[in-house]
Design a protein around this motif. Structure first.
Motif, PDB file in Angstrom:
ATOM      1  N   ALA A  96      40.372   5.605  13.833  1.00 52.18           N
ATOM      2  CA  ALA A  96      39.878   4.043  14.750  1.00 52.18           C
ATOM      3  C   ALA A  96      38.536   3.423  15.350  1.00 52.18           C
ATOM      4  N   LEU A  97      38.209   5.248  16.223  1.00 48.79           N
ATOM      5  CA  LEU A  97      37.470   4.866  17.091  1.00 48.79           C
ATOM      6  C   LEU A  97      35.418   4.650  16.336  1.00 48.79           C
ATOM      7  N   ARG A  98      35.837   5.299  15.090  1.00 43.39           N
ATOM      8  CA  ARG A  98      34.785   5.716  14.748  1.00 43.39           C
ATOM      9  C   ARG A  98      34.009   7.242  15.188  1.00 43.39           C
ATOM     10  N   ALA A  99      34.427   7.885  15.828  1.00 42.64           N
ATOM     11  CA  ALA A  99      34.098   8.945  16.529  1.00 42.64           C
ATOM     12  C   ALA A  99      33.845  10.006  15.145  1.00 42.64           C
ATOM     13  N   ARG A 100      32.755  10.937  15.985  1.00 43.47           N
ATOM     14  CA  ARG A 100      32.240  12.266  14.899  1.00 43.47           C
ATOM     15  C   ARG A 100      32.779  12.899  15.750  1.00 43.47           C
ATOM     16  N   LEU A 101      32.559  14.347  15.165  1.00 45.33           N
ATOM     17  CA  LEU A 101      33.574  16.158  15.273  1.00 45.33           C
ATOM     18  C   LEU A 101      31.960  16.244  14.904  1.00 45.33           C
ATOM     19  N   ARG A 102      31.575  17.606  16.229  1.00 46.93           N
ATOM     20  CA  ARG A 102      30.646  18.763  16.469  1.00 46.93           C
ATOM     21  C   ARG A 102      31.145  19.725  15.682  1.00 46.93           C
ATOM     22  N   ALA A 103      30.738  20.216  14.402  1.00 46.17           N
ATOM     23  CA  ALA A 103      31.536  21.387  14.142  1.00 46.17           C
ATOM     24  C   ALA A 103      30.346  23.000  14.638  1.00 46.17           C
ATOM     25  N   GLN A 104      30.570  24.006  15.097  1.00 38.89           N
ATOM     26  CA  GLN A 104      29.720  25.018  15.616  1.00 38.89           C
ATOM     27  C   GLN A 104      29.927  26.366  14.520  1.00 38.89           C
ATOM     28  N   ALA A 105      29.073  26.777  14.596  1.00 40.87           N
ATOM     29  CA  ALA A 105      29.008  27.967  13.367  1.00 40.87           C
ATOM     30  C   ALA A 105      28.028  29.228  14.438  1.00 40.87           C
ATOM     31  N   ALA A 106      28.147  30.271  14.018  1.00 46.56           N
ATOM     32  CA  ALA A 106      27.149  31.740  15.273  1.00 46.56           C
ATOM     33  C   ALA A 106      25.793  30.936  15.255  1.00 46.56           C
ATOM     34  N   LYS A 107      24.533  30.057  13.734  1.00 42.67           N
ATOM     35  CA  LYS A 107      23.542  29.905  13.819  1.00 42.67           C
ATOM     36  C   LYS A 107      23.711  28.482  13.155  1.00 42.67           C
ATOM     37  N   GLN A 108      24.280  27.673  13.247  1.00 43.47           N
ATOM     38  CA  GLN A 108      24.230  26.366  12.453  1.00 43.47           C
ATOM     39  C   GLN A 108      25.129  25.504  13.220  1.00 43.47           C
ATOM     40  N   GLN A 109      25.223  24.039  13.020  1.00 47.12           N
ATOM     41  CA  GLN A 109      26.047  22.932  13.300  1.00 47.12           C
ATOM     42  C   GLN A 109      26.043  21.255  12.806  1.00 47.12           C
ATOM     43  N   ARG A 110      26.763  21.179  12.714  1.00 46.10           N
ATOM     44  CA  ARG A 110      26.716  20.154  12.199  1.00 46.10           C
ATOM     45  C   ARG A 110      28.023  19.304  12.472  1.00 46.10           C
ATOM     46  N   TRP A 111      27.101  17.666  12.566  1.00 47.77           N
ATOM     47  CA  TRP A 111      28.507  16.509  12.889  1.00 47.77           C
ATOM     48  C   TRP A 111      29.421  16.262  11.269  1.00 47.77           C
ATOM     49  N   ILE A 112      30.376  15.798  11.830  1.00 49.17           N
ATOM     50  CA  ILE A 112      31.009  15.641  10.599  1.00 49.17           C
ATOM     51  C   ILE A 112      32.066  14.220  11.286  1.00 49.17           C
ATOM     52  N   ALA A 113      32.260  12.946  10.842  1.00 47.64           N
ATOM     53  CA  ALA A 113      32.618  11.966  10.807  1.00 47.64           C
ATOM     54  C   ALA A 113      34.038  12.052  10.768  1.00 47.64           C
ATOM     55  N   ALA A 114      34.680  11.164  11.470  1.00 40.22           N
ATOM     56  CA  ALA A 114      36.377  11.435  12.149  1.00 40.22           C
ATOM     57  C   ALA A 114      36.979  10.963  10.917  1.00 40.22           C
ATOM     58  N   SER A 115      36.422  10.480   9.836  1.00 45.24           N
ATOM     59  CA  SER A 115      37.014   9.792   8.521  1.00 45.24           C
ATOM     60  C   SER A 115      37.195  10.833   7.729  1.00 45.24           C
ATOM     61  N   ASP A 116      35.993  11.938   7.330  1.00 41.46           N
ATOM     62  CA  ASP A 116      35.792  12.747   6.788  1.00 41.46           C
ATOM     63  C   ASP A 116      36.363  14.066   6.989  1.00 41.46           C
ATOM     64  N   PHE A 117      36.979  14.224   8.183  1.00 39.17           N
ATOM     65  CA  PHE A 117      37.008  15.367   9.073  1.00 39.17           C
ATOM     66  C   PHE A 117      38.792  15.862   8.647  1.00 39.17           C
ATOM     67  N   PHE A 118      39.434  14.742   8.339  1.00 34.60           N
ATOM     68  CA  PHE A 118      41.098  15.351   7.955  1.00 34.60           C
ATOM     69  C   PHE A 118      41.252  15.499   6.347  1.00 34.60           C
ATOM     70  N   LYS A 119      41.613  16.344   5.891  1.00 33.40           N
ATOM     71  CA  LYS A 119      41.667  16.711   4.630  1.00 33.40           C
ATOM     72  C   LYS A 119      43.028  16.596   3.706  1.00 33.40           C
ATOM     73  N   GLY A 120      43.615  17.181   4.229  1.00 30.83           N
ATOM     74  CA  GLY A 120      45.000  17.491   4.078  1.00 30.83           C
ATOM     75  C   GLY A 120      46.314  17.188   5.830  1.00 30.83           C
TER      76      GLY A 120
END
Length: 291
Positions: free
Chosen positions: A131-155
């Motif tokens: 509802a807030l249109r939040a973004r979530l930052r996922a980080q790995a050892a060598k890279q990071q990416r932003w994921i929209a909340a609407s795309d983050f939850f898959k099941g």
């Protein structure tokens, strides 16, 4: 109940935790508050070979400015969000929902990142992030990416996080002027998982016409249910009681609740309509009166 045997490592820093995750992949789980992970381990629904304790990584906790919005570290506990008056004023939708999350003892330990990474469909925060249109930052050892909340939850209990990634930060955009919010849920007892919950955001422009609207639900699907498309019929119009009632009826036809041990699908559909109407009415009133 006891968990299956596992190895425990207390990460010394974020990079240490991410390198361990990269090495062990799906066999490793991060331990933050433990309010979701430990019960699943005790029931042996989760059997990680390695538990990586991230509680000592202070940089993962706290609330801070971020790109014009607000950043919340994944290790920030519910109690910290509840006790921060500035945060509550900026994000009243979250503040209104927090008392519904479990019980004080769990809110003292539970973390926002752990909650979102667990992706329980009955949980309040995933729907609120949508509802807030939040973004979530996922980080790995060598890279990071932003994921929209609407795309983050898959099941159910499934997210877009990769096997070597950690959710490290949530970006909450600021609300537009004249925006109101409303949250409500129904549960068998206070603190129980929601049978259904509704999160609404509504922004008014000139002539009190709706210029933006968001509506999301928890507890009625395997992921948060974004019903903003149904509510979008209100954009460009004044949100009268009749118009909001029509949106609630439209939402009832678009959702497909599965029912559970606590409620039939028909009951969930009924209460979703009631809560959608009430949450939108509340959001509209708050937008008009500036609080």
């Amino acid at each position: 109940m006891k968990p299956a045997p596992f190895k425990y490592v207390a990460a010394s820093c974020l990079q240490h935790a991410l390198l361990l995750k990269a090495e062990h992949g799906e066999e490793a789980k991060f331990l933050a508050g433990g309010q979701s992970l430990l019960p699943t381990m005790n029931f042996r629904l989760a059997r990680p070979a390695l538990v990586i304790d991230i509680n000592g990584i202070e940089e993962l906790a706290g609330i801070h400015p971020l790109d014009g919005g607000t950043g919340v570290g994944a290790l920030t506990r519910y109690r910290a969000l509840q006790r921060d008056a500035v945060f509550a004023q900026g994000f009243p939708l979250i503040a209104e929902a927090l008392p519904h999350i479990a019980h004080p003892q769990i809110r003292n330990r539970g973390t926002i990142g752990g909650n979102l990474s667990h992706a329980d469909p009955a949980s309040e925060l995933p729907a609120i992030m949508v509802a807030l249109r939040a973004r979530l930052r996922a980080q790995a050892a060598k890279q990071q990416r932003w994921i929209a909340a609407s795309d983050f939850f898959k099941g159910a209990l499934t997210t877009d996080l990769r096997s070597d990634e950690m959710l490290v930060e949530i970006d909450l955009p600021p609300a537009k002027p004249r925006t109101g919010s409303g949250f409500m849920e129904i549960a068998r007892r206070r603190g129980d998982f929601a049978i259904a919950g509704a999160a609404a955001m509504l922004t008014l422009g000139e002539g009190d016409k709706c210029i933006d609207i968001r509506l999301a639900f928890c507890g009625i699907g395997e992921t948060p249910v974004d019903a903003s498309s149904a509510a979008g019929a209100l954009i460009g119009h004044r949100p009268t009681e009749a118009a909001i009632r029509d949106i609630a009826a439209s939402v009832q036809t678009m959702i497909d609740p599965g029912g559970n041990v606590h409620a039939t699908a028909d009951y969930q559909r009924h209460v979703v309509g009631v809560m959608a109407e009430r949450a939108l009415q509340t959001a509209c009133q708050r937008a008009r009166h500036g609080h």
